[in-house]
Design a protein around this motif. Structure first.
Motif, short mmCIF file in Angstrom:
data_model
loop_
_atom_site.label_atom_id
_atom_site.label_comp_id
_atom_site.label_asym_id
_atom_site.label_seq_id
_atom_site.Cartn_x
_atom_site.Cartn_y
_atom_site.Cartn_z
N LYS A 98 0.85 -1.18 0.00
CA LYS A 98 0.00 0.00 0.00
C LYS A 98 0.89 1.24 0.00
O LYS A 98 1.76 1.40 0.88
N LYS A 99 0.70 2.10 -0.97
CA LYS A 99 1.51 3.31 -1.10
C LYS A 99 0.81 4.49 -0.42
O LYS A 99 -0.39 4.70 -0.63
N ILE A 100 1.57 5.23 0.38
CA ILE A 100 1.05 6.43 1.04
C ILE A 100 1.86 7.62 0.56
O ILE A 100 3.09 7.63 0.66
N THR A 101 1.18 8.61 0.02
CA THR A 101 1.84 9.77 -0.58
C THR A 101 1.93 10.91 0.43
O THR A 101 0.96 11.21 1.13
N ILE A 102 3.09 11.56 0.45
CA ILE A 102 3.32 12.68 1.36
C ILE A 102 3.84 13.86 0.56
O ILE A 102 4.88 13.77 -0.10
N ASN A 103 3.14 14.97 0.62
CA ASN A 103 3.59 16.21 0.00
C ASN A 103 3.96 17.18 1.12
O ASN A 103 3.08 17.77 1.75
N PRO A 104 5.25 17.34 1.42
CA PRO A 104 5.67 18.19 2.54
C PRO A 104 5.12 19.60 2.40
O PRO A 104 5.00 20.14 1.29
N PRO A 105 4.79 20.23 3.51
CA PRO A 105 4.24 21.59 3.46
C PRO A 105 5.31 22.63 3.11
O PRO A 105 6.51 22.36 3.17
N ARG A 106 4.85 23.80 2.73
CA ARG A 106 5.77 24.92 2.51
C ARG A 106 6.54 25.20 3.79
O ARG A 106 6.09 24.92 4.87
N GLN A 107 7.70 25.77 3.65
CA GLN A 107 8.63 26.12 4.73
C GLN A 107 9.31 24.90 5.35
O GLN A 107 10.00 25.01 6.36
N THR A 108 9.16 23.71 4.74
CA THR A 108 9.80 22.52 5.30
C THR A 108 11.28 22.47 4.89
O THR A 108 11.62 22.62 3.73
N PHE A 109 12.13 22.22 5.88
CA PHE A 109 13.56 22.02 5.63
C PHE A 109 13.97 20.60 6.00
O PHE A 109 14.63 19.92 5.24
N LEU A 110 13.58 20.16 7.19
CA LEU A 110 13.88 18.80 7.64
C LEU A 110 12.59 18.02 7.83
O LEU A 110 11.57 18.58 8.27
N LYS A 111 12.65 16.72 7.51
CA LYS A 111 11.50 15.84 7.69
C LYS A 111 11.91 14.68 8.59
O LYS A 111 12.96 14.09 8.41
N GLU A 112 11.05 14.38 9.55
CA GLU A 112 11.22 13.19 10.38
C GLU A 112 10.05 12.26 10.13
O GLU A 112 8.89 12.68 10.22
N TYR A 113 10.34 11.02 9.79
CA TYR A 113 9.30 10.01 9.64
C TYR A 113 9.58 8.91 10.65
O TYR A 113 10.72 8.45 10.79
N GLN A 114 8.52 8.46 11.33
CA GLN A 114 8.68 7.41 12.33
C GLN A 114 7.50 6.45 12.24
O GLN A 114 6.36 6.87 12.03
N ASN A 115 7.79 5.17 12.38
CA ASN A 115 6.74 4.15 12.36
C ASN A 115 7.04 3.12 13.45
O ASN A 115 8.09 2.47 13.43
N ASN A 116 6.15 3.02 14.41
CA ASN A 116 6.26 2.02 15.47
C ASN A 116 5.12 1.02 15.33
O ASN A 116 4.02 1.38 14.89
N THR A 117 5.36 -0.21 15.72
CA THR A 117 4.33 -1.24 15.62
C THR A 117 4.22 -1.99 16.95
O THR A 117 5.12 -1.93 17.79
N ASP A 118 3.12 -2.73 17.09
CA ASP A 118 2.95 -3.53 18.30
C ASP A 118 3.77 -4.80 18.25
O ASP A 118 3.72 -5.62 19.17
N ALA A 119 4.55 -4.99 17.17
CA ALA A 119 5.45 -6.14 17.07
C ALA A 119 6.91 -5.71 17.11
O ALA A 119 7.80 -6.52 16.82
#
Length: 381
Positions: A191-212
């Protein structure tokens, strides 16, 4: 000031490096950090600012070694303080008598000046959530030290965006054993999830935690996640990434891969995912220190920033921490002094964050129990 033994170790510095003659920073350099965050979701924290003094540990007697900062919520901000102190071998003292306020949103009908409460250990927070945090708006930080010095910096919160993540995601799964026949299953597609960063963005942090995550990371029952007291969105987990934004569209994928011969993999018939997307302006610029414990993804210019920092620590570069600082010093009349007059380090930044929870579940084209039986796997034995 009162220092807790569990937080600060007071000692004379001793390391394997020869004592140098040049300080990496002057003694008792003010170290100021602040993050304000807006979100359309409910999982976010009030603005906090840290105020303290850093000294080259080789020249500090006694040497205050910071291990933790109680009450500082944001793992990102916590890292900027603690990891900077550790990497650059600094002694750190908290300042609990500063005056700290944030004004904003500037030029907005709801603009107000909010004095941050001293929460202890150099942490100041808008504990009553008085400041209205609006995406796309500007905010001003002012910190006054007991000795009369003042520091200011403004920052903008990036614009609001939406990231469409379904509440649940079904994934078509096939039986795909390893070459040696060990049972394994995988999703046919992702499943593909698309992200279009907002204006004024310089750094991006992505995090994904699971119950496993405990199983994926082969953790022992007594092992604890870093920042686990901050909840499932913020604790360390299986995926964390830092990227420098290039105004591009990002795509992340959700898939299913399981070693089904493992008991836990069979028992967990679905997987909960907690996803955090944080978009920072350039208020942290190159001062971002990575979280070594769980960074698994480095790209889009971030590694260049990390390399510069590594070089500065290795060579004990006395210009680096001032170079990457975005804090400004104010003169007696409140005017902003030139960068060359700066005698403090740190940053003030804004971010817009998105928090999403989804559940992944497999849609199998085979009978898993038959496969397990055929491979002689019986969890009841």
């Amino acid at each position: 000031m009162i220092f807790m033994a569990s937080i600060l170790g007071c000692q004379n510095i001793s390391n394997n490096k020869p004592l140098g003659t040049d300080r990496i920073i002057p003694d008792k350099t003010p170290f100021i950090t602040g993050i304000i965050e807006a979100s359309n979701d409910t999982v976010f924290y009030y603005p906090q600012v840290t105020v303290g003094y850093a000294t080259d540990a080789q020249f500090a007697t006694p040497y205050f070694n910071v291990h933790h900062i109680p009450g500082l919520f944001s793992p990102t901000q916590w890292t900027q303080v603690v990891r900077t102190i550790e990497r650059f071998e600094l002694s750190y003292e908290f300042e609990d008598e500063a005056e700290v306020w944030i004004k904003g949103p500037l030029s907005h009908k709801n603009e107000k000046t909010v004095h941050l409460k001293n929460e202890g250990f150099g942490v100041y927070g808008d504990v009553s959530n008085e400041l209205q945090l609006i995406p796309g708006k500007l905010y001003l930080l002012n910190v006054s030290l007991p000795d009369g010095r003042s520091y200011v910096e403004d920052t903008i919160i990036p614009d609001s965006i939406r990231i469409d993540v379904p509440d649940s995601i079904g994934l078509n799964v096939v039986y795909s054993p390893y070459q040696n026949g060990t049972p394994f299953e995988r999703s046919i597609s992702e499943k593909k999830i698309t992200i279009n960063p907002p204006r004024q963005t310089f750094l991006k942090e992505y995090q994904n935690n699971t119950d496993a995550d405990r199983e994926y990371l082969l953790m022992e029952p007594e092992d604890k996640f870093l920042f686990e007291d901050r909840g499932d969105f913020f604790r360390t987990g299986i995926i964390y990434s830092i990227r420098v934004n290039k105004n591009n569209t990002d795509t992340i994928s959700k898939g299913w891969w399981r070693d089904i011969y493992l008991k836990w993999a069979r028992e967990k018939s679905y997987e909960i995912n907690w996803m955090r997307f944080a978009f920072y302006n350039d208020g942290m610029w190159k001062a971002h220190q990575n979280l070594d414990e769980y960074v698994v993804h480095r790209e889009d210019g971030w590694f260049d920033m990390y390399s510069r920092m590594s070089s500065a620590t290795r060579n004990r570069d006395s210009t680096y921490l001032f170079e990457v600082s975005t804090i400004h010093k104010a003169g007696e009349n409140g005017n902003i002094l030139p960068k060359k007059d700066l005698d403090a380090i740190g940053f003030f930044t804004g971010n817009f964050s998105v928090y999403k929870k989804t559940v992944l579940y497999p849609i199998r084209n085979y009978d898993i129990d038959s496969v397990l039986t055929a491979n002689g796997i019986n969890y009841d034995e």
